[in-house]
Write a protein that holds these residues in place. Structure first.
Motif, short mmCIF file in Angstrom:
data_model
loop_
_atom_site.label_atom_id
_atom_site.label_comp_id
_atom_site.label_asym_id
_atom_site.label_seq_id
_atom_site.Cartn_x
_atom_site.Cartn_y
_atom_site.Cartn_z
N ASN A 153 -10.06 -20.18 57.28
CA ASN A 153 -9.29 -19.46 55.90
C ASN A 153 -9.45 -20.36 54.76
N ARG A 154 -9.92 -21.56 54.79
CA ARG A 154 -9.89 -22.68 53.73
C ARG A 154 -10.89 -22.53 52.94
N THR B 117 -6.24 -21.18 50.35
CA THR B 117 -6.09 -20.51 51.77
C THR B 117 -6.50 -18.94 51.38
#
Lengths: 156, 265
Positions: free
Chosen positions: B65-66, B166
């Motif tokens: 998710n980064r 994020t």
């Protein structure tokens, strides 16, 4: 002064320019390709749109030195022996009134059709109008411009 | 435009060195704000250091998710990134509505963030996403980065190399564009995830982008547009110009915030 070299409409060109020279001024005044127009000179109108390495950019908002080594296509470079389908469509649909914005409209039109085809998306009337946000026709002849791009999208 | 000396930087370190050697130098990224400003003679840098081709300032990395986006990445590249869209479609949608297609092909995220125009779109995303602004010397949290209209925490000569954040579980950006300039009259980015909800507003505040903490509190207890019904926005903190007075903008903030929440689902 800096020496810039680029390919314009398939032809290699090289010239000394002041670093502050705008790409549009280089194209018009040094290369004498006056089809690319200066309308507003403030990045709004899109009359100066050319393709830099295949994507549409406003040549009044870019330095010629930034285009060193780039591959540039202007309105003079889109036709082969016959008109480009986008040019033909503007002709067929009377997609212009005074014609001043037309080079930019055609360059933006070709760019949007190419992008939508590459992404597999449908270029409908709403999309064309959204995509034309950066091109202003002060005759307000948008209706036939949209029709022209729509026709060309089916032929390109 | 006053004359200037152009330099092309190979990478961020090269740019820093070129900039430090200049009398009054400025970074040039996409130039979609800087070139018009120079044409109007509102800026006259002695030197331009072009970072648009800096090798370590380009590209998109999505790991889980980064999301990390190089500073010289164009709006069109963000808008068209399937990797980003898979985890954070809201920032792709935001990028797809900046300026016009030709501007998006050249303008960059780093340039937009560094300029911190009070009506720019990206600052709202950075603030709502709790992004980290990476520079050639340090990392700066978005909460500390945007310090007022056209003002940031960047030091003299400091160069943004990228941004990272994020991806939120839910997020959306709702923009009311000025019909002529397409700049935001008001743009609201809402992001909601494990750390709670953040709401950032651009285009409307008299001191640039800001967080609406009262809206965040209301959305943390009930993430729905109706949760904002009882709140009011103070017109005293709003921009007022020929396009809309402060009362109009105060109302617009609430309207667009509700649309963003609805859009985030």
């Amino acid at each position: 002064m800096t020496t810039v070299s680029m390919t314009v409409n398939g032809k290699a060109v090289s010239s000394d320019v002041e670093d502050r020279t705008l790409l549009v001024d280089f194209i018009r005044e040094q290369l004498r390709l006056t089809g690319t127009h200066v309308g507003c000179d403030t990045s709004q109108c899109g009359a100066c749109v050319v393709h830099v390495n295949g994507t549409a950019m406003k040549s009044c908002t870019m330095l010629a030195v930034s285009a060193n080594d780039a591959d540039i296509t202007t309105i003079e470079g889109v036709a082969n022996d016959d008109l480009h389908p986008m040019q033909k469509a503007f002709n067929d649909n009377h997609g212009l009134q005074c014609g001043f914005c037309t080079p930019g409209m055609i360059m933006s039109g070709i760019d949007m059709v190419n992008r939508y085809k590459a992404e597999g998306k449908k270029l409908d009337e709403t999309a064309i109008r959204h995509e034309l946000e950066g091109n202003i026709c002060r005759c307000t002849g948008y209706h036939n411009i949209v029709k022209s791009i729509s026709q060309a999208a089916g032929e390109m | 435009m006053h004359n200037t000396t152009y330099h092309k930087a190979r990478n961020a370190a090269d740019a820093a060195s070129l900039l430090s050697g200049a009398e009054d130098g400025t970074l040039l990224a996409g130039g979609q704000t800087l070139i018009p400003t120079m044409k109007a003679r509102l800026a006259a840098p002695t030197d331009l250091v072009d970072v648009s081709g800096a090798s370590d300032m380009r590209g998109i990395i999505v790991s889980g998710n980064r999301v990390t986006i190089g500073a010289a990445t164009t709006h069109a590249e963000v808008a068209g990134s399937s990797e980003i869209r898979a985890v954070c479609p809201s920032i792709c949608d935001l990028a797809a509505n900046i300026g016009d297609p030709a501007v998006r092909n050249r303008g960059t995220i780093g340039g937009s963030v560094a300029n911190n125009d009070p009506a720019a779109d990206y600052p709202a995303a950075m603030l709502a996403l709790g992004a980290t602004i990476q520079t050639n010397t340090r990392e700066i949290a978005a909460d500390e980065f945007f310090t007022g209209m056209f003002d940031t925490a960047l030091d003299e000569g400091e160069i943004i190399t990228g941004v990272s954040f994020t991806a939120p579980a839910k997020g959306a950006y709702a923009k009311f564009p000025n019909p002529a300039s397409r700049y935001a009259m008001c743009g609201v980015f809402v992001a909601s995830g494990d750390a709670g909800t953040r709401v950032a507003i651009t285009g409307a505040g008299s001191d640039g982008v800001f967080r609406a903490t009262d809206m965040e509190a209301a959305l943390n207890s009930n993430f729905s547009a109706s949760a904002l019904d009882g709140l009011s926005v103070d017109a005293a903190n709003m921009l007022s110009d020929i396009h809309g007075d402060s009362a109009y903008r105060a109302n617009l903030v609430k309207v667009m915030a509700k649309r963003a929440v609805t859009g985030a689902g």
